[in-house]
Design a protein around this motif. Structure first.
Motif, PDB file in Angstrom:
ATOM      1  N   ILE A   1      11.665  -9.067  -7.881  1.00 21.76           N
ATOM      2  CA  ILE A   1      11.795  -8.726  -6.460  1.00 21.76           C
ATOM      3  C   ILE A   1      13.261  -8.733  -6.035  1.00 21.76           C
ATOM      4  O   ILE A   1      13.721  -7.854  -5.313  1.00 21.76           O
ATOM      5  N   GLN A   2      14.009  -9.720  -6.508  1.00 25.08           N
ATOM      6  CA  GLN A   2      15.403  -9.848  -6.098  1.00 25.08           C
ATOM      7  C   GLN A   2      16.286  -8.748  -6.667  1.00 25.08           C
ATOM      8  O   GLN A   2      17.391  -8.528  -6.173  1.00 25.08           O
ATOM      9  N   LYS A   3      15.808  -8.000  -7.649  1.00 27.00           N
ATOM     10  CA  LYS A   3      16.567  -6.875  -8.205  1.00 27.00           C
ATOM     11  C   LYS A   3      16.591  -5.681  -7.259  1.00 27.00           C
ATOM     12  O   LYS A   3      17.362  -4.768  -7.435  1.00 27.00           O
ATOM     13  N   GLN A   4      15.764  -5.647  -6.243  1.00 28.36           N
ATOM     14  CA  GLN A   4      15.630  -4.479  -5.370  1.00 28.36           C
ATOM     15  C   GLN A   4      16.796  -4.241  -4.418  1.00 28.36           C
ATOM     16  O   GLN A   4      16.969  -3.099  -4.045  1.00 28.36           O
ATOM     17  N   PRO A   5      17.538  -4.944  -3.848  1.00 26.55           N
ATOM     18  CA  PRO A   5      17.606  -6.396  -3.821  1.00 26.55           C
ATOM     19  C   PRO A   5      16.990  -6.948  -2.533  1.00 26.55           C
ATOM     20  O   PRO A   5      17.263  -6.471  -1.442  1.00 26.55           O
ATOM     21  N   PHE A   6      16.173  -7.943  -2.678  1.00 28.19           N
ATOM     22  CA  PHE A   6      15.689  -8.708  -1.531  1.00 28.19           C
ATOM     23  C   PHE A   6      16.544  -9.962  -1.456  1.00 28.19           C
ATOM     24  O   PHE A   6      16.693 -10.668  -2.448  1.00 28.19           O
ATOM     25  N   LYS A   7      17.101 -10.235  -0.302  1.00 27.30           N
ATOM     26  CA  LYS A   7      17.924 -11.429  -0.124  1.00 27.30           C
ATOM     27  C   LYS A   7      17.077 -12.683   0.018  1.00 27.30           C
ATOM     28  O   LYS A   7      17.501 -13.768  -0.350  1.00 27.30           O
TER      29      LYS A   7
ATOM     30  N   LYS B   1       0.862  -1.171   0.000  1.00 26.33           N
ATOM     31  CA  LYS B   1       0.000   0.000   0.000  1.00 26.33           C
ATOM     32  C   LYS B   1       0.902   1.225   0.000  1.00 26.33           C
ATOM     33  O   LYS B   1       2.067   1.164   0.407  1.00 26.33           O
ATOM     34  N   ARG B   2       0.346   2.318  -0.457  1.00 27.35           N
ATOM     35  CA  ARG B   2       1.139   3.509  -0.738  1.00 27.35           C
ATOM     36  C   ARG B   2       2.000   3.967   0.442  1.00 27.35           C
ATOM     37  O   ARG B   2       3.200   4.212   0.294  1.00 27.35           O
ATOM     38  N   ALA B   3       1.404   4.116   1.604  1.00 26.31           N
ATOM     39  CA  ALA B   3       2.154   4.630   2.761  1.00 26.31           C
ATOM     40  C   ALA B   3       3.327   3.713   3.116  1.00 26.31           C
ATOM     41  O   ALA B   3       4.432   4.187   3.407  1.00 26.31           O
ATOM     42  N   ASP B   4       3.081   2.404   3.076  1.00 26.87           N
ATOM     43  CA  ASP B   4       4.155   1.456   3.407  1.00 26.87           C
ATOM     44  C   ASP B   4       5.244   1.462   2.341  1.00 26.87           C
ATOM     45  O   ASP B   4       6.430   1.358   2.655  1.00 26.87           O
ATOM     46  N   ILE B   5       4.858   1.585   1.077  1.00 26.35           N
ATOM     47  CA  ILE B   5       5.853   1.607   0.003  1.00 26.35           C
ATOM     48  C   ILE B   5       6.702   2.877   0.085  1.00 26.35           C
ATOM     49  O   ILE B   5       7.912   2.844  -0.165  1.00 26.35           O
ATOM     50  N   GLN B   6       6.103   3.985   0.481  1.00 30.47           N
ATOM     51  CA  GLN B   6       6.884   5.205   0.678  1.00 30.47           C
ATOM     52  C   GLN B   6       7.928   4.988   1.772  1.00 30.47           C
ATOM     53  O   GLN B   6       9.078   5.417   1.630  1.00 30.47           O
ATOM     54  N   GLN B   7       7.528   4.314   2.848  1.00 31.63           N
ATOM     55  CA  GLN B   7       8.487   3.983   3.917  1.00 31.63           C
ATOM     56  C   GLN B   7       9.556   3.033   3.402  1.00 31.63           C
ATOM     57  O   GLN B   7      10.734   3.182   3.723  1.00 31.63           O
ATOM     58  N   TYR B   8       9.126   2.048   2.617  1.00 28.25           N
ATOM     59  CA  TYR B   8      10.072   1.068   2.066  1.00 28.25           C
ATOM     60  C   TYR B   8      11.166   1.770   1.264  1.00 28.25           C
ATOM     61  O   TYR B   8      12.349   1.484   1.418  1.00 28.25           O
ATOM     62  N   ILE B   9      10.763   2.704   0.410  1.00 24.59           N
ATOM     63  CA  ILE B   9      11.726   3.409  -0.436  1.00 24.59           C
ATOM     64  C   ILE B   9      12.766   4.130   0.424  1.00 24.59           C
ATOM     65  O   ILE B   9      13.952   4.148   0.090  1.00 24.59           O
ATOM     66  N   GLN B  10      12.344   4.675   1.560  1.00 23.26           N
ATOM     67  CA  GLN B  10      13.261   5.388   2.455  1.00 23.26           C
ATOM     68  C   GLN B  10      14.182   4.450   3.235  1.00 23.26           C
ATOM     69  O   GLN B  10      15.280   4.851   3.614  1.00 23.26           O
ATOM     70  N   ALA B  11      13.730   3.210   3.478  1.00 19.53           N
ATOM     71  CA  ALA B  11      14.492   2.318   4.366  1.00 19.53           C
ATOM     72  C   ALA B  11      14.750   0.954   3.738  1.00 19.53           C
ATOM     73  O   ALA B  11      14.925  -0.037   4.442  1.00 19.53           O
ATOM     74  N   LYS B  12      14.820   0.885   2.409  1.00 21.38           N
ATOM     75  CA  LYS B  12      14.888  -0.425   1.773  1.00 21.38           C
ATOM     76  C   LYS B  12      16.154  -1.223   2.068  1.00 21.38           C
ATOM     77  O   LYS B  12      16.165  -2.429   1.899  1.00 21.38           O
ATOM     78  N   GLU B  13      17.193  -0.585   2.566  1.00 20.40           N
ATOM     79  CA  GLU B  13      18.396  -1.362   2.915  1.00 20.40           C
ATOM     80  C   GLU B  13      18.153  -2.287   4.108  1.00 20.40           C
ATOM     81  O   GLU B  13      18.896  -3.235   4.323  1.00 20.40           O
ATOM     82  N   TYR B  14      17.092  -2.026   4.862  1.00 26.47           N
ATOM     83  CA  TYR B  14      16.772  -2.853   6.034  1.00 26.47           C
ATOM     84  C   TYR B  14      15.716  -3.919   5.733  1.00 26.47           C
ATOM     85  O   TYR B  14      15.550  -4.859   6.494  1.00 26.47           O
ATOM     86  N   ILE B  15      14.998  -3.757   4.644  1.00 25.18           N
ATOM     87  CA  ILE B  15      13.901  -4.665   4.315  1.00 25.18           C
ATOM     88  C   ILE B  15      14.422  -5.639   3.269  1.00 25.18           C
ATOM     89  O   ILE B  15      14.541  -5.301   2.091  1.00 25.18           O
ATOM     90  N   ASP B  16      14.771  -6.828   3.731  1.00 21.18           N
ATOM     91  CA  ASP B  16      15.452  -7.777   2.856  1.00 21.18           C
ATOM     92  C   ASP B  16      14.661  -9.051   2.570  1.00 21.18           C
ATOM     93  O   ASP B  16      15.166  -9.977   1.960  1.00 21.18           O
ATOM     94  N   THR B  17      13.398  -9.091   3.008  1.00 24.13           N
ATOM     95  CA  THR B  17      12.608 -10.305   2.881  1.00 24.13           C
ATOM     96  C   THR B  17      11.254  -9.984   2.248  1.00 24.13           C
ATOM     97  O   THR B  17      10.554  -9.080   2.700  1.00 24.13           O
ATOM     98  N   ALA B  18      10.909 -10.745   1.203  1.00 22.81           N
ATOM     99  CA  ALA B  18       9.604 -10.600   0.552  1.00 22.81           C
ATOM    100  C   ALA B  18       8.772 -11.845   0.850  1.00 22.81           C
ATOM    101  O   ALA B  18       9.277 -12.971   0.799  1.00 22.81           O
ATOM    102  N   LEU B  19       7.508 -11.625   1.141  1.00 20.75           N
ATOM    103  CA  LEU B  19       6.569 -12.711   1.421  1.00 20.75           C
ATOM    104  C   LEU B  19       5.479 -12.659   0.351  1.00 20.75           C
ATOM    105  O   LEU B  19       4.798 -11.640   0.211  1.00 20.75           O
ATOM    106  N   ILE B  20       5.339 -13.758  -0.402  1.00 17.94           N
ATOM    107  CA  ILE B  20       4.377 -13.820  -1.497  1.00 17.94           C
ATOM    108  C   ILE B  20       3.354 -14.910  -1.210  1.00 17.94           C
ATOM    109  O   ILE B  20       3.685 -16.100  -1.266  1.00 17.94           O
ATOM    110  N   PRO B  21       2.104 -14.544  -0.904  1.00 20.02           N
ATOM    111  CA  PRO B  21       1.065 -15.556  -0.711  1.00 20.02           C
ATOM    112  C   PRO B  21       0.652 -16.147  -2.064  1.00 20.02           C
ATOM    113  O   PRO B  21       0.455 -15.417  -3.037  1.00 20.02           O
TER     114      PRO B  21
END
Length: 152
Positions: free
Chosen positions: A89-95, A4-24
């Motif tokens: 997703i891994q291009k962002q990069p998500f480990k 969602k928009r607000a979370d993605i805005q946060q993600y862009i600012q702190a993406k070096e800390y967000i290294d895991t993607a969960l896909i249902p």
């Protein structure tokens, strides 16, 4: 973080800390009325479960939109499509990329996935509003959160 928009805005600012993607991974098939109610219920449970995992692991996990597929479609074809998601997703990069599902048929293609499959034994039916159901989901969230942490 959620899709969602607000979370993605946060993600862009702190993406070096967000290294895991969960896909249902959720099957969809209206033509099979026998499993329609069970599949719908499992989709609802998986949504609650995925949101709880995201809350539990806030700051490290991005919960992507749900990947829906026709249950009768070849898993080889779906594996190729899902791997396209994972590669992007891994291009962002998500480990770490985790696919979460109640559909046991994914186990046969697990090795071909560009990520880790978290298959959960399916809850066949019930009432999402009961304390018992919340307890079952909470227990699974705790266990899966620990498993994800073990990859970090």
């Amino acid at each position: 973080m959620k899709w969602k928009r607000a979370d993605i805005q946060q993600y862009i600012q702190a993406k070096e800390y967000i290294d895991t993607a969960l896909i249902p991974l959720v099957p969809f098939q209206l033509s099979n009325e026998t499993d329609l109610e069970k599949n719908t219920f499992q989709s609802e449970v998986l949504s609650v479960f995925s949101n709880e995992i995201e809350k539990e692991l806030t700051g490290r996990v991005l919960l992507t939109p749900t990947y829906n597929y026709i249950k009768s479609t070849s898993k080889e074809l779906e594996t190729e499509r899902i791997n396209g998601w994972a590669e992007d997703i891994q291009k962002q990069p998500f480990k770490f990329v985790f696919f979460v599902t109640f559909d046991s048929t994914w186990k046969k293609n697990e090795r071909e996935l560009n990520g880790n499959l978290l298959w959960l034994p399916g809850i066949q039916s019930g009432d999402l509003q009961t304390k018992e159901m919340h307890a079952v989901i909470r227990d699974q969230v705790t266990q899966i959160s620990e498993l994800i942490r073990s990859y970090w």
